[in-house]
Scaffold this motif. Structure first.
Motif, PDB file in Angstrom:
ATOM      1  N   GLY A  43       0.816  -1.211   0.000  1.00  0.00           N
ATOM      2  CA  GLY A  43       0.000   0.000   0.000  1.00  0.00           C
ATOM      3  C   GLY A  43       0.852   1.265   0.000  1.00  0.00           C
ATOM      4  N   ARG A  47       1.123   4.008  -3.050  1.00  0.00           N
ATOM      5  CA  ARG A  47       0.759   5.382  -2.674  1.00  0.00           C
ATOM      6  C   ARG A  47       1.875   6.358  -3.108  1.00  0.00           C
ATOM      7  NH1 ARG A  47      -3.381   8.812  -0.603  1.00  0.00           N
ATOM      8  NH2 ARG A  47      -2.264  10.704  -0.190  1.00  0.00           N
ATOM      9  N   CYS A  50       1.621   6.859  -6.827  1.00  0.00           N
ATOM     10  CA  CYS A  50       0.453   7.696  -7.154  1.00  0.00           C
ATOM     11  C   CYS A  50       0.723   9.163  -6.817  1.00  0.00           C
ATOM     12  CB  CYS A  50      -0.775   7.227  -6.369  1.00  0.00           C
ATOM     13  SG  CYS A  50      -1.493   5.722  -6.997  1.00  0.00           S
ATOM     14  N   ALA A  51       1.306   9.410  -5.652  1.00  0.00           N
ATOM     15  CA  ALA A  51       1.451  10.787  -5.175  1.00  0.00           C
ATOM     16  C   ALA A  51       2.582  11.527  -5.879  1.00  0.00           C
ATOM     17  CB  ALA A  51       1.679  10.781  -3.667  1.00  0.00           C
ATOM     18  N   LEU A  56      -1.223  12.346  -8.633  1.00  0.00           N
ATOM     19  CA  LEU A  56      -2.677  12.230  -8.555  1.00  0.00           C
ATOM     20  C   LEU A  56      -3.292  13.248  -7.602  1.00  0.00           C
ATOM     21  CD1 LEU A  56      -3.522   8.426  -8.710  1.00  0.00           C
ATOM     22  CD2 LEU A  56      -3.618  10.143 -10.506  1.00  0.00           C
ATOM     23  N   ARG A  61     -11.152  14.260  -9.351  1.00  0.00           N
ATOM     24  CA  ARG A  61     -11.562  13.399  -8.238  1.00  0.00           C
ATOM     25  C   ARG A  61     -11.842  11.962  -8.699  1.00  0.00           C
ATOM     26  NH1 ARG A  61     -16.515  13.233  -5.045  1.00  0.00           N
ATOM     27  NH2 ARG A  61     -17.455  14.451  -6.705  1.00  0.00           N
ATOM     28  N   ARG A  64      -8.636  10.081  -9.338  1.00  0.00           N
ATOM     29  CA  ARG A  64      -7.987   9.798  -8.045  1.00  0.00           C
ATOM     30  C   ARG A  64      -8.698   8.661  -7.320  1.00  0.00           C
ATOM     31  NH1 ARG A  64      -7.881  15.074  -6.437  1.00  0.00           N
ATOM     32  NH2 ARG A  64      -9.554  14.726  -4.948  1.00  0.00           N
ATOM     33  N   GLN A  65     -10.034   8.727  -7.306  1.00  0.00           N
ATOM     34  CA  GLN A  65     -10.794   7.706  -6.575  1.00  0.00           C
ATOM     35  C   GLN A  65     -10.609   6.328  -7.189  1.00  0.00           C
ATOM     36  OE1 GLN A  65     -14.727   9.423  -6.625  1.00  0.00           O
ATOM     37  NE2 GLN A  65     -14.456  10.377  -4.615  1.00  0.00           N
ATOM     38  N   MET A  67      -8.050   5.192  -8.945  1.00  0.00           N
ATOM     39  CA  MET A  67      -6.704   4.674  -8.695  1.00  0.00           C
ATOM     40  C   MET A  67      -6.532   4.289  -7.224  1.00  0.00           C
ATOM     41  SD  MET A  67      -5.296   4.376 -11.563  1.00  0.00           S
ATOM     42  CE  MET A  67      -3.650   3.903 -11.088  1.00  0.00           C
ATOM     43  N   TYR A  68      -7.068   5.115  -6.332  1.00  0.00           N
ATOM     44  CA  TYR A  68      -6.930   4.793  -4.910  1.00  0.00           C
ATOM     45  C   TYR A  68      -7.720   3.536  -4.547  1.00  0.00           C
ATOM     46  CZ  TYR A  68      -4.519   9.219  -4.041  1.00  0.00           C
ATOM     47  OH  TYR A  68      -3.608  10.252  -4.039  1.00  0.00           O
ATOM     48  N   CYS A  71      -5.566   0.774  -5.704  1.00  0.00           N
ATOM     49  CA  CYS A  71      -4.306   0.690  -4.959  1.00  0.00           C
ATOM     50  C   CYS A  71      -4.516   0.221  -3.526  1.00  0.00           C
ATOM     51  CB  CYS A  71      -3.602   2.041  -4.963  1.00  0.00           C
ATOM     52  SG  CYS A  71      -2.998   2.482  -6.590  1.00  0.00           S
ATOM     53  N   TYR A  72      -5.613   0.636  -2.907  1.00  0.00           N
ATOM     54  CA  TYR A  72      -5.853   0.208  -1.524  1.00  0.00           C
ATOM     55  C   TYR A  72      -6.704  -1.053  -1.458  1.00  0.00           C
ATOM     56  CZ  TYR A  72      -3.881   4.722  -0.351  1.00  0.00           C
ATOM     57  OH  TYR A  72      -3.041   5.792  -0.240  1.00  0.00           O
TER      58      TYR A  72
END
Lengths: 96, 197
Positions: A43, A47, A50-51, A56, A61, A64-65, A67-68, A71-72
């Protein structure tokens, strides 16, 4: 820290986490604690990508949502499969 | 004066679409495809826990770690190339992209030797459900890396031709998003097949 230094730092962190995470595979007896650590490292690494690499934080939004969620969701599935593997096997028995 | 230290290297606009819409349609498709394959992995793991506990110890952890370092380094080089383009340093961008290609091309090269090593040790598609899942997922990822390498060659040609500027480099940014997504997928595959027992 300027943006270039942040990228450098992100890369160093990714390499360190990857190498130390690989060390877990050979050094420690399997167990739920190891699974938790492996999922957490997974994780954190995604992250970081992504960041810092994908940026991202400034993306729309929905992007981002999505991909998150991906990813999570994966580390979460690692933990859930470890905790409820037999239940998942029962639920999906007809598929296999 | 060092431009990289003074100019903003990230776009300040919030809510923007990095790259372009088309690449995000592709990325959504890629993510959906791999999400389904990961689902198959988790179901197979739930049904055959012994196979998935024993499997990783038969694979080369060194090869898995090497792939990870190569791919994150390649992704880092692409990110640095994009940052260089944002301060209008086309030559530096091209050098970073070339470095990204060299590191990225290391992945299929090591994969070739790893697969040969696996086959020499009897670890083929008949070696159990762990290896079927392993080959299915990693070869699919390899295909995406090949596409990425072709894309990388394309953006290198475009960069060399002067098609991107500090103000307009959506194509380069779109490629970067694709390449980082391929990285992210590998960062998930690696612990699932090489580390987790």
């Amino acid at each position: 820290m300027n943006d270039i230094r942040k990228l450098d730092f992100a890369w160093v962190m990714l390499v360190l986490l990857s190498v130390s995470g690989a060390g877990l595979g050979g050094a420690i007896e399997p167990g739920f604690g190891v699974t938790l650590v492996v999922a957490a490292v997974m994780g954190i690494k995604v992250r970081i990508v992504c960041a810092y690499f994908m940026e991202l934080g400034t993306a729309s939004r929905r992007i981002r949502q999505l991909m998150y969620a991906f990813c999570y969701g994966m580390p979460l599935l690692v933990i859930l499969t470890s905790l409820f593997g037999p239940s998942l096997a029962r639920l999906t028995g007809a598929l296999v | 004066m060092n431009l990289a230290a003074t100019l903003p290297l990230r776009p300040a606009t919030l809510g923007r679409i990095p790259g372009n819409k088309a690449i995000w349609v592709g990325i959504y498709c890629e993510v959906t495809e791999f999400a389904l394959m990961f689902l198959v992995y988790f179901i197979a793991r739930a049904h055959h826990p012994d196979s998935f506990t024993a499997g990783p110890s038969q694979l080369s952890l060194a090869a898995g770690t090497a792939y990870t370092v190569l791919l994150v380094t390649s992704g880092f080089c692409v990110a640095r190339g994009l940052a260089a383009m944002r301060v209008a340093n086309r030559q530096a961008c091209l050098r970073w992209l070339l470095a990204a290609f060299v590191f990225g091309a290391g992945y299929p090269m090591i994969k070739f030797f790893e697969v040969r090593w696996n086959l020499a040790h009897g670890l083929d598609g008949d070696a159990g459900v762990f290896f079927v899942t392993y080959y299915y997922l990693t070869f699919n990822h390899l295909v995406h890396v090949f596409w990425g390498l072709l894309g990388l060659l394309w953006v290198m040609v475009r960069t060399g031709a002067g098609s991107y500027t500090a103000a307009e480099h959506d194509g380069l940014e779109a490629f970067a998003c694709y390449w980082h997504t391929t990285d992210i997928i590998w960062l998930m595959i690696f612990p699932l097949f090489y580390v987790l027992r």
